[in-house]
Design a protein around this motif. Structure first.
Motif, PDB file in Angstrom:
ATOM      1  N   TRP A   1      -1.693  -2.957   6.334  1.00  0.00           N
ATOM      2  CA  TRP A   1      -1.366  -3.035   5.083  1.00  0.00           C
ATOM      3  C   TRP A   1      -0.565  -3.824   5.155  1.00  0.00           C
ATOM      4  O   TRP A   1       0.459  -3.591   5.582  1.00  0.00           O
ATOM      5  N   VAL A   2      -1.141  -4.241   3.517  1.00  0.00           N
ATOM      6  CA  VAL A   2       0.107  -5.308   3.816  1.00  0.00           C
ATOM      7  C   VAL A   2       1.938  -4.942   2.911  1.00  0.00           C
ATOM      8  O   VAL A   2       2.970  -5.268   2.937  1.00  0.00           O
ATOM      9  N   ARG A   3       1.382  -3.356   2.707  1.00  0.00           N
ATOM     10  CA  ARG A   3       2.933  -2.321   1.814  1.00  0.00           C
ATOM     11  C   ARG A   3       2.812  -1.360   2.126  1.00  0.00           C
ATOM     12  O   ARG A   3       0.976  -0.477   2.027  1.00  0.00           O
ATOM     13  N   ASP A   4       3.365  -0.887   1.632  1.00  0.00           N
ATOM     14  CA  ASP A   4       2.973   1.008   1.826  1.00  0.00           C
ATOM     15  C   ASP A   4       2.300   1.506   0.597  1.00  0.00           C
ATOM     16  O   ASP A   4       2.532   1.022  -0.230  1.00  0.00           O
ATOM     17  N   MET A   5       1.976   2.573   0.481  1.00  0.00           N
ATOM     18  CA  MET A   5       0.575   3.380   0.014  1.00  0.00           C
ATOM     19  C   MET A   5       2.133   3.867  -1.370  1.00  0.00           C
ATOM     20  O   MET A   5       2.954   4.367  -0.831  1.00  0.00           O
ATOM     21  N   PRO A   6       2.252   3.719  -2.743  1.00  0.00           N
ATOM     22  CA  PRO A   6       2.740   4.331  -3.734  1.00  0.00           C
ATOM     23  C   PRO A   6       3.025   5.404  -3.923  1.00  0.00           C
ATOM     24  O   PRO A   6       1.778   5.355  -3.540  1.00  0.00           O
ATOM     25  N   LYS A   7       3.985   6.111  -4.234  1.00  0.00           N
ATOM     26  CA  LYS A   7       4.480   7.102  -3.676  1.00  0.00           C
ATOM     27  C   LYS A   7       4.095   8.630  -5.436  1.00  0.00           C
ATOM     28  O   LYS A   7       4.663   9.510  -5.040  1.00  0.00           O
TER      29      LYS A   7
ATOM     30  N   VAL B   1       0.705 -10.978   4.244  1.00  0.00           N
ATOM     31  CA  VAL B   1      -0.334 -11.362   4.402  1.00  0.00           C
ATOM     32  C   VAL B   1      -1.385 -11.913   5.290  1.00  0.00           C
ATOM     33  O   VAL B   1      -2.073 -12.067   5.003  1.00  0.00           O
ATOM     34  N   VAL B   2      -1.459 -12.541   5.812  1.00  0.00           N
ATOM     35  CA  VAL B   2      -1.679 -13.471   7.383  1.00  0.00           C
ATOM     36  C   VAL B   2      -2.394 -12.247   8.219  1.00  0.00           C
ATOM     37  O   VAL B   2      -3.444 -13.388   8.744  1.00  0.00           O
ATOM     38  N   GLY B   3      -1.514 -11.830   8.277  1.00  0.00           N
ATOM     39  CA  GLY B   3      -1.634 -10.612   9.731  1.00  0.00           C
ATOM     40  C   GLY B   3      -3.655  -9.913   9.518  1.00  0.00           C
ATOM     41  O   GLY B   3      -3.994  -8.765   9.706  1.00  0.00           O
ATOM     42  N   ARG B   4      -3.067 -10.036   7.282  1.00  0.00           N
ATOM     43  CA  ARG B   4      -3.983  -8.292   7.068  1.00  0.00           C
ATOM     44  C   ARG B   4      -5.821  -8.731   7.316  1.00  0.00           C
ATOM     45  O   ARG B   4      -6.519  -7.581   7.413  1.00  0.00           O
ATOM     46  N   VAL B   5      -6.552 -10.345   7.018  1.00  0.00           N
ATOM     47  CA  VAL B   5      -7.367 -10.583   6.604  1.00  0.00           C
ATOM     48  C   VAL B   5      -7.748 -12.227   7.938  1.00  0.00           C
ATOM     49  O   VAL B   5      -6.674 -12.698   7.804  1.00  0.00           O
ATOM     50  N   GLN B   6      -8.771 -12.116   7.993  1.00  0.00           N
ATOM     51  CA  GLN B   6      -8.866 -12.953   9.529  1.00  0.00           C
ATOM     52  C   GLN B   6      -9.559 -14.978   8.157  1.00  0.00           C
ATOM     53  O   GLN B   6     -10.029 -14.504   7.893  1.00  0.00           O
TER      54      GLN B   6
END
Length: 433
Positions: free
Chosen positions: A119-125, A274-279
């Motif tokens: 995930w690019v960022r953590d889930m909002p809380k 971002v670059v690691g999230r999607v091929q």
């Protein structure tokens, strides 16, 4: 601000907002975190407070996980600072979102629990966040396409509420042809003959109160009234972009892939995720603004015709992608050979003067006196036709592949019900990959 039909656009939008509050029982704003939807939300809240309207408005936000940190901060401020006036719907569910940076992924999946480590960022809380553990939507299907979730939410909202409901969207007609069509469509059903509305269901509508605003108007309003906005636009400005080039969208979407590399410059920490999230994201960042992805003037490789180049490109694709393009190309060829399409009189004269092998095929059925044109064979390219691009060629097919334009919008295709069902079947088949 500009005048539109001798009406100040700020005064006009307030008249539209007034009409909405007076004629609808339930209102929600579709809020992306961009400049237009942000302005619209501010305008609606401003009107609500000035007129002492106590009933809360809904705010619907589809969170695509991969976005600028500053976008998340802006969305958070708009929700947290206005909780007394809004009913929040901040959606962080796994959704299928189109992926235009890869020929191997038609979709990527936001908030995919199977890829939580990417995930690019953590889930909002915040307690009002809607995710798999807190999901009130009876229509939701796991990893459903984002456009379907958006449409189904409107129907769900109208069913949950009593009375007439409306969704307000920050769509401006001058931003793109598709957005102009959303406003100008003469076939849609309207609310009391108001062109800026569209009936979507039995008891709910969409409305486009900002349809006649320009980009300049948006920023004049933000400055004049001191509205909060997404600070990523400040960084866009410092990076040298004009106000017309600035865009906040999913970094993998076809509308944003040309600016994907901005993540590297503006938010390096976000870029790494971002670059690691999607091929294909890194390739898209490097070449998204070049002819390799069809965004600059592409040239034909030596030794190829456009037809042979299309066949070469098709041979490089995975089987499912190849079949997707072939089906659409065959449909286009058959349409132009057998039935024919409507083009302007000027284009017909150009085609005839350049000796294209065409036949006129009778009057169209598109509420027009124009004739349809059939092509007896698909041209390799139509670069010598200057009046239109809406005619078939092998070059247009090649551009679709290079753009990763899986729906072939560049060739004028729209998604059919059968294609939507086929996509759903593919999503179910590959959702675990």
């Amino acid at each position: 601000m500009k005048k539109y039909l001798d009406v100040n656009v700020y005064e006009a939008v307030n008249e539209r907002i007034k009409y909405v509050f007076e004629n609808f029982d339930n209102i929600y704003v579709s809020f992306s975190g961009g400049k237009d939807s942000g302005l619209l939300l501010n305008l609606v809240l401003d009107y609500k407070r000035k007129h002492n309207i106590k009933k809360k408005i809904g705010v619907f936000h589809q969170d695509f996980e991969a976005q600028y940190k500053l976008t998340t901060e802006f969305v958070t401020r708009m929700f947290e600072n206005n909780l007394d006036d809004i009913e929040p719907y901040w959606v962080c569910l796994p959704m299928g979102s189109r992926c235009a940076v890869s020929n191997y992924q038609m979709y990527w999946y936001t908030w995919d629990p199977d890829q939580k480590d990417l995930w690019v960022r953590d889930m909002p809380k915040m307690p009002y966040i809607i995710n798999l553990e807190n999901n009130p939507f009876d229509f939701y299907e796991y990893k459903m396409v984002q456009e379907d979730l958006y449409a189904e939410f409107g129907d769900w909202f109208s069913r949950q509420k009593k009375g007439k409901s409306i969704c307000l969207l920050g769509i401006r007609a001058d931003e793109s042809l598709n957005r102009f069509r959303a406003y100008a469509n003469i076939r849609k059903e309207l609310m009391e003959n108001k062109q800026w509305t569209s009936k979507m269901g039995e008891n709910w509508y969409n409305a486009y109160p900002l349809y006649d605003w320009t980009t300049k108007d948006v920023w004049v309003a933000n400055g004049k009234f001191g509205f909060d906005y997404n600070r990523i636009y400040d960084l866009f400005y410092k990076a040298g972009l004009s106000i017309h080039q600035m865009r906040v969208a999913s970094p993998y979407h076809e509308a944003a892939k040309e600016s994907l590399n901005l993540y590297r410059v503006l938010e390096p920490d976000t870029w790494v995720r971002v670059v690691g999230r999607v091929q294909g994201a890194n390739f898209g960042a490097m070449y998204g603004n070049t002819k390799l992805l069809g965004t600059k003037r592409i040239t034909l490789p030596e030794g190829h015709t456009w037809r042979s180049y299309v066949k070469f490109l098709l041979a490089t694709l995975p089987e499912e992608m190849r079949r997707n393009y072939i089906e659409k190309f065959k449909t286009s060829i058959k349409f132009w050979w057998k039935k024919g399409g409507v083009v302007s009189d000027e284009a017909i004269k150009e085609l005839e003067s350049c000796d294209y092998n065409i036949r006129l095929n009778g009057l169209s059925h598109y509420r027009s006196s124009k004739e349809k044109v059939r092509f007896l064979g698909t041209p390799d390219n139509t670069d010598d036709i200057k009046s239109t691009i809406d005619i078939p060629s092998w070059k247009r097919m090649a551009v679709c592949i290079l753009k990763n334009d899986h729906l072939c919008k560049y060739m004028g295709f729209a998604q059919t019900k059968r294609q939507a069902q086929r996509e759903k079947e593919l999503l179910n088949k590959y959702r675990k990959l």
